[in-house]
Design an enzyme around this catalytic site. Structure first.
Site, short mmCIF file in Angstrom:
data_model
loop_
_atom_site.label_atom_id
_atom_site.label_comp_id
_atom_site.label_asym_id
_atom_site.label_seq_id
_atom_site.Cartn_x
_atom_site.Cartn_y
_atom_site.Cartn_z
N SER A 130 7.52 -0.18 5.81
CA SER A 130 6.29 -0.97 6.64
C SER A 130 5.24 -0.68 5.74
O SER A 130 5.33 -0.08 4.34
CB SER A 130 5.87 -0.13 7.91
N ASN A 131 3.86 -0.67 5.81
CA ASN A 131 2.59 -0.45 5.02
C ASN A 131 1.72 0.14 6.09
O ASN A 131 1.57 0.05 7.17
CB ASN A 131 2.29 -1.67 4.42
N PRO A 132 0.39 0.59 5.53
CA PRO A 132 -0.58 1.31 6.45
C PRO A 132 -1.38 0.36 7.02
O PRO A 132 -2.40 0.70 7.42
CB PRO A 132 -1.16 2.29 5.63
#
Ligand code: CTP
Length: 395
Positions: free
Chosen positions: A211-213
């Site tokens: 995923s990513n932030p």
């Protein structure tokens, strides 16, 4: 009705100025963002700091910013453009007279002239003053000029006398403000707008994912801005680190594949804003049970996900407006304009992770709006930027 709205609260020099602090709070509770401008005499009744702390924004008294404030002397123009509604409560006989004659000798009266929004005036003064011929005439004049007026209540006045002149109850001011806002037709009135927001998660096994932030702040701000301009909005979002306003219709998804399915359901929307930070890769194999570390392979094979924006670009309906985002770390404008072209979007909102105060989790951003033949830069809170961008595109 007031959720996501931007209200300037104008406070003038009467004893009821203290009640404006409660009014500000109620506007905020209703979901509005509030900025305060005071006349110099209002500051004799309530300190600037009270309103600055409550609103979380500098309070403007003079046209020229006070010492230590960062804004420019043109802020009456900027504020006038910013607001959805300007409420002057309490409004003294003096300020009323200035408004009636177009005088602009302080920040409040100058912003009245610069405002593009409707203006609600709550005249508040002693009974005799309220009934005086000058005040009656000025009230008539401002109503003819299109200002909204909420008549004062009758009752016990600060002078010790009884009469008409009390600031109406906070609930009544709120109700009037909502009625005014409700009667404004936004540029997205009757339009169906889809906004995607937040990250997607590509599961490797039930407990691990790629995923990513992304926090979803920019996407939620875009959705709220579209709603405040009258649109019927659906927010399709991945797992967010912020809460979604109660009045926003939302659909939650996890993976890029889920997002694609959800977006396809709304592919006929008038406007689609792809603010989601979509994962470009997904594991080829998804394990049904947790992979034990001793048996785990040292490599995870990945495959590309569907490029949803590009798919929407290929299936674009006539008159549909397609807006994408581009998050870059280098060659910002070059990469963003190539995305605009390749994905057949109408606009790309590009930002660089390298800019100070910009990026995934920040409340602020610096973005470049790239159209087919235009480019414009916006800087500020994500909420403000969202409204300004939609106003630029649709107004
Ligand atoms: N996007 C999409 N589907 C994907 C990847 C991205 O719809 N699988 C959308 C994003 O929501 C955004 C735009 O495409 O509106 C650009 O996303 P970005 O991550 O900046 O670019 P990518 O196309 O992924 O290209 P790159 O990773 O090479 O920068």
């Amino acid at each position: 009705m007031l959720s996501g709205k931007r209200i300037i609260l104008g406070v003038t020099g009467g004893i009821a100025a203290y009640k404006a602090a409660f009014l500000l709070r109620e506007f905020q509770k209703a979901g509005a963002e509030v900025r305060v401008t005071m006349t110099p005499s209002a500051t004799r009744f309530v300190g600037l700091e009270t309103f600055a702390s409550l609103s979380g924004h500098e309070v403007a008294v003079d046209i020229f910013p006070e010492k230590g404030q960062s804004s420019e002397w043109t802020r009456h123009i900027n504020w006038g453009e910013w607001a959805d509604l300007f409420v002057i409560a309490p409004c003294t006989a003096n300020t009323l007279a200035k408004i009636a004659t177009g005088i602009s000798d302080n920040m409040l009266t100058s912003t009245v002239l610069a405002a593009r929004s409707p203006i609600l005036i709550c005249p508040t003064m002693d009974g005799e003053m309220y009934e005086s011929p000058g005040v009656s005439k000025n009230l008539q004049t401002i109503q003819e000029q299109g200002y909204h007026v909420l008549e004062p209540d009758s009752g016990y006045l600060a002078s010790g006398l009884e009469g008409k002149g009390r600031l109406p109850e906070v609930e009544d001011i709120l109700e009037k403000a909502s009625d005014i806002i409700g009667s404004i037709e936004g540029p997205l009135e009757g339009k169906k707008v889809i906004v995607t927001a937040g990250p997607t998660r590509e599961h490797i096994d039930p407990v691990r994912f790629i995923s990513n932030p992304s926090s979803g702040k920019m996407g939620v701000a875009m959705a709220q801005a579209a709603q405040s301009l009258g649109a019927d909005v659906t927010l399709i979002h991945g797992p967010l680190s912020i809460s979604i306003p109660d009045d926003l219709h939302s659909v939650s998804i996890v993976s890029t594949a889920d997002l694609f399915e959800a977006v396809k359901e709304f592919q006929d929307a008038d406007v689609i804003i792809m603010a989601a930070a979509v994962s470009d890769f997904t594991p080829v194999e998804v394990h049904q049970n947790k992979v034990k570390k001793l048996s785990a392979a040292s490599e995870i094979k990945l495959q590309q996900t569907q490029d949803i924006l590009a798919w929407l670009g290929d299936h674009k309906k006539e008159d549909q407006v397609l807006i994408g985002f581009a998050m870059e770390t280098e060659n910002l404008l070059e990469n963003a304009s190539s995305k605009l072209e390749k994905k057949k979007a109408d606009y790309i909102i590009a930002n660089s992770l390298r800019d100070k105060g910009a990026g995934f989790e920040a409340d602020t951003n610096t973005v470049h709006l790239l159209g087919k033949e235009s480019e414009q830069t916006f800087q500020g809170s994500k909420k403000d930027i969202a409204v300004e961008i939609l106003n630029t595109i649709f107004r």
